[in-house]
Scaffold this motif. Structure first.
Motif: not given
Lengths: 487, 336
Positions: A197-209, A377-391
């Motif tokens: 889970v951690l590895g997956a969300f680091v990748i997802a989160g960093m990609s979102a950023w 890309e249109k859902q910027r709010w969601f990208l922020y959520i994924v970016g923060l979920t990374m932590w």
């Protein structure tokens, strides 16, 4: 002597907590990311699509960062048993030693050899062979986890041992039982899936950023994001199932730990209701306020709408009775077997709450990135959520670890040896204060620098992988064992 | 003392030899990068020649520590808790050195890179110095109580023998690292490494004489085991001579073997002198012996089987990993 209220024991415990928590940021980081990078490179080896090679190289760079910090903090962990907990080392050496030595020979050498080979041989081996190297590293990280958990599971639930009558040290009688410890095989899937889970969300989160910054490598980050989310979804569902499986064992083995995670001081009725939030008076051993859901605790514990859960007060009385005639004076001296209730209660809620959040974020993300209509890309709010979920997986993993380790209080080896007895008798408060400060400064700066460089790598995007670690272009052909060396 | 206990005492010794032989040149290359590498490109070359190997070289220490914990828990507990601050320094050295590799590569600015290069040099110096001080102070005997706890004061740890031994260990690592640099690079770095070693070897011989005299007067190595101790000291000197010969005659493999084996014989000297003890107490009644410091026969037996199966496999792929990187890295002026 002025001790400022600091005791050897509390300082040693603080240091252990600090080291374990910091080290345990990087263990799941390396396990999770290593496994994902291995999958990426395998896809590349099969499909020969260049983007997967780039993914393996880019995320591999982040993996190497975490691996380096994981290695050095692991060293502290090993040395610390001797430095701060010498009596524990004497007591447990017979049982702790074998897994540790096997870990080094079986896992460490494999990881550390092949990570070096993998780093520097991108253009020297066929993709399939090169992918094999990262698999050996990844398997190494997981084997390493098994052996450390073998030792830890013994501390949670001792099996396959006897106490030497002369030395009062634990002695291994049955290695099969030490290795077959039920706790081990229930904690291992939970831990590994947590790492995924951690590895997956680091990748997802960093990609979102990466996507939020609207930089050039959009396709790359979109692909990585979806990859991370898929993996995150599967792993987060898996981690919940594994967690439930593990809980069944804890209810049996360490009822006090279980009762504390649920905040139950008194025996519950049947069916038992589950506290969503609660406050406790830990001195009077009472729950002061709570909001709870009926039936839920019975369902969680027994998977059926009935059955009561034993409360901490009852368990405490039982344990006091059980150890009243123990041979060891220090064990007889223990008046209370309560564990830190508030910490356990909230750790569990943080861990489980984040677990549900991960699955939800992954689902929504997969919807937004669906191949037919990728509107992420249109859902910027969601990208922020994924970016923060990374932590969040870092916090969730730490919370889980806190439950495991605080839940065995006051024991260092459950039922056999107390934390108070385990501490090194020869260390001084001064040494411990000094080393605590040194470690704190080291951890703070290592963590800071790591985040800084990871961020920098992310901002450089795919340009970052042209560095020397990805390809070594200037391979010279001279051979050190050629004749000129002997001339 | 049982055969198993003896085997494990030897194994711990072998693991430390592996560590000093291999990580010894890592430390040396680290220190040397502060002395002979002037440009960014040269510094990068120095890290590149040990880049693929340093993690696995360090694993020898992890394994030695783990094996000590596993086979002689009483030794491990007394040693690590007794030398608390020294092991803290070893850790600090290993940590800053370990991360400097990865961080240098990620550093974007020249300032950042130079900072991590300096950290690399400092860590490479601190670790062998602290480790050698530990080893050379403990062979003189330290205050140990009946339950095996070491209560060493400042001068038990820092004294003539330990400081001279520490400096000698650092010097030997540096020479070893320079020999490794000579073997694995071409061009200017190789020349500078050779030139520096031509100055360092005479210095080392002076150091070895002082060191040997201190060992004679400060330890019981020569009164207890005059023959073996003398033979080992002679071997240390002979290996240093081999290294010197290789340096002046440009035989690089011989030099590397010479400097590596002289480090190996220093470890052997310590373990030979300790035997049959693992810790020497100022009060001989409290010496910790191989016989009563070990794990149970069952645990030792189990681990022996494991080692017999795993060690050959490890050695095979380790050799292979050195083989595939067996090429010279040119000294480059340009930055990467």
């Amino acid at each position: 002597m002025v001790t400022l209220g600091l005791s050897l024991l509390s300082l040693a415990r603080l240091q252990f907590a600090m080291t374990t928590i910091f080290h345990f940021f990087f263990v799941p980081f390396s396990i999770g990311l290593g496994f994902l990078v291995a999958i990426m490179e395998t896809i590349y080896a099969i499909k020969k699509e260049d983007i997967y090679k780039k993914m393996a190289q880019f995320w591999g760079k982040i993996f190497l960062l975490s691996f380096a910090v994981g290695i050095v903090t692991g060293l502290i962990q090993e040395f610390q048993f001797g430095m701060n907990w010498s009596n524990y080392s004497r007591f447990m050496g017979d049982i702790f030693g074998a897994p540790l030595a096997i870990e080094a020979l079986l896992a460490f050498f494999m990881e550390s050899t092949f990570i070096g080979v993998w780093m520097f041989t991108w253009d020297r081996f066929k993709p399939g062979i090169h992918a094999l190297f990262i698999w050996l590293v990844s398997i190494g990280t997981m084997l390493s986890a098994i052996w450390i958990l073998t030792a830890n599971s013994f501390m949670q639930h001792p099996t396959g041992f006897t106490i030497n009558a002369k030395t009062h040290h634990a002695q291994m009688t049955n290695f099969g039982q030490v290795l077959g410890n039920p706790q081990l095989w229930r904690v291992f899937p939970h831990l590994i899936l947590g790492a995924f889970v951690l590895g997956a969300f680091v990748i997802a989160g960093m990609s979102a950023w990466g996507l939020i910054r609207k930089q050039k490598d959009k396709q790359f980050f979109k692909k990585s994001l979806r990859f991370g989310l898929w993996f995150g979804l599967v792993a987060s569902i898996g981690v919940m199932i594994a967690g439930d499986f593990q809980t069944q064992e804890i209810i049996k083995d360490q009822p006090m730990k279980f009762a504390a995670t649920e905040g139950e001081y008194e025996n519950t009725g049947s069916p038992a209701s589950w506290k969503i939030v609660a406050t406790f008076d830990t001195k009077a051993h009472k729950t002061t306020h709570e909001i709870s859901v009926p039936y839920m605790l019975s369902l969680l514990a027994y998977h059926k709408p009935e059955g009561s859960v034993k409360g901490m007060n009852t368990i405490n009385r039982e344990l006091r009775q059980k150890f009243a005639h123990n041979k060891s004076q220090s064990i007889r001296d223990i008046k209370n077997f309560y564990v830190p209730t508030t910490a356990l209660f909230w750790s569990f809620r943080v861990m489980a709450g984040f677990g549900a959040l991960f699955a939800l974020v992954a689902l929504v993300g997969l919807f937004f990135t669906r191949p037919k209509n990728n509107i992420i890309e249109k859902q910027r709010w969601f990208l922020y959520i994924v970016g923060l979920t990374m932590w969040c997986p870092f916090i969730a993993n730490t919370a889980g670890w806190l439950i495991t380790e605080l839940g065995r209080y006051p024991w260092i080896v459950y039922g056999l040896y107390t934390i108070a007895d385990a501490v090194s008798p020869s260390t001084t408060v001064g040494q411990l204060v000094f080393s605590n400060i040194v470690f704190f400064l080291l951890f703070a700066s290592l963590g800071g620098v790591l985040i800084y460089y990871a961020r920098q790598t992310l901002h450089k995007g795919l340009d970052a992988i042209d560095g020397p670690s990805a390809t070594q272009k200037d391979i010279p052909t001279a051979d050190p064992f050629a004749k000129e060396a002997f001339d | 003392m049982s055969a198993l206990q003896f085997i494990w005492f030897v194994l711990v010794c072998v693991l430390f030899i592996g560590f000093f032989f291999l990580e010894g040149f890592d430390f040396g290359v680290g220190m040397a990068s502060g002395l002979i590498a002037h440009s960014d490109g040269e510094k990068a070359t120095m890290t590149k020649i040990i880049g693929p190997h340093w993690v696995v070289n360090e694993t020898w220490l992890v394994t030695a520590g783990g094996a000590m914990f596993a086979s002689f828990p009483m030794w491990y507990a007394s040693l690590f808790s007794g030398y608390y601050i020294m092991f803290l320094l070893v850790l600090v050295g290993l940590i800053i050195r370990g991360v400097s590799f990865e961080f240098t590569e990620h550093a974007e600015t020249a300032r950042g890179r130079h900072f991590w290069y300096r950290v690399f040099v400092a860590g490479s110096l601190l670790t062998p110095l602290a480790l050698c001080i530990i080893f050379f102070s403990l062979i003189q005997g330290v205050p140990i109580n009946a339950s095996g706890d070491v209560h060493a004061g400042f001068f038990d740890v820092i004294n003539w023998l330990s400081v001279v031994g520490g400096i000698a260990g650092v010097l030997m690592s540096l020479i070893h690292g320079l020999n490794y640099t000579r073997l694995t690079t071409t061009g200017i770095l190789r020349e500078r490494a050779r030139n520096l070693n031509r100055y360092l070897y005479p210095l080392l011989f002076v150091g070895e004489v002082v060191f040997a005299l201190l060992v004679i007067f400060k330890t019981d190595f020569f009164t207890n085991k005059p023959i073996s101790s003398s033979l080992i000291v002679i071997m240390i000197v002979l290996m240093s001579l081999l290294g010197t010969w290789g340096t002046f005659k440009d035989h690089e493999v011989a030099s590397l073997l010479g400097s590596g084996l002289s480090l190996a014989f220093v470890v052997i000297l310590i373990f030979n002198g300790l035997f049959p003890r693992v810790m020497i107490a100022t009060n001989p009644a409290h010496n910790i012996l191989i016989q009563n410091a070990s794990s149970s026969p069952a645990a030792l037996g189990l681990m022996t089987i494991v080692v017999c199966i795993l060690l050959p496999i490890v050695l095979i792929y380790l050799t292979w990993s050195y083989y595939i990187f067996a090429h010279r890295v040119p000294s480059k002026k340009a930055t990467e």
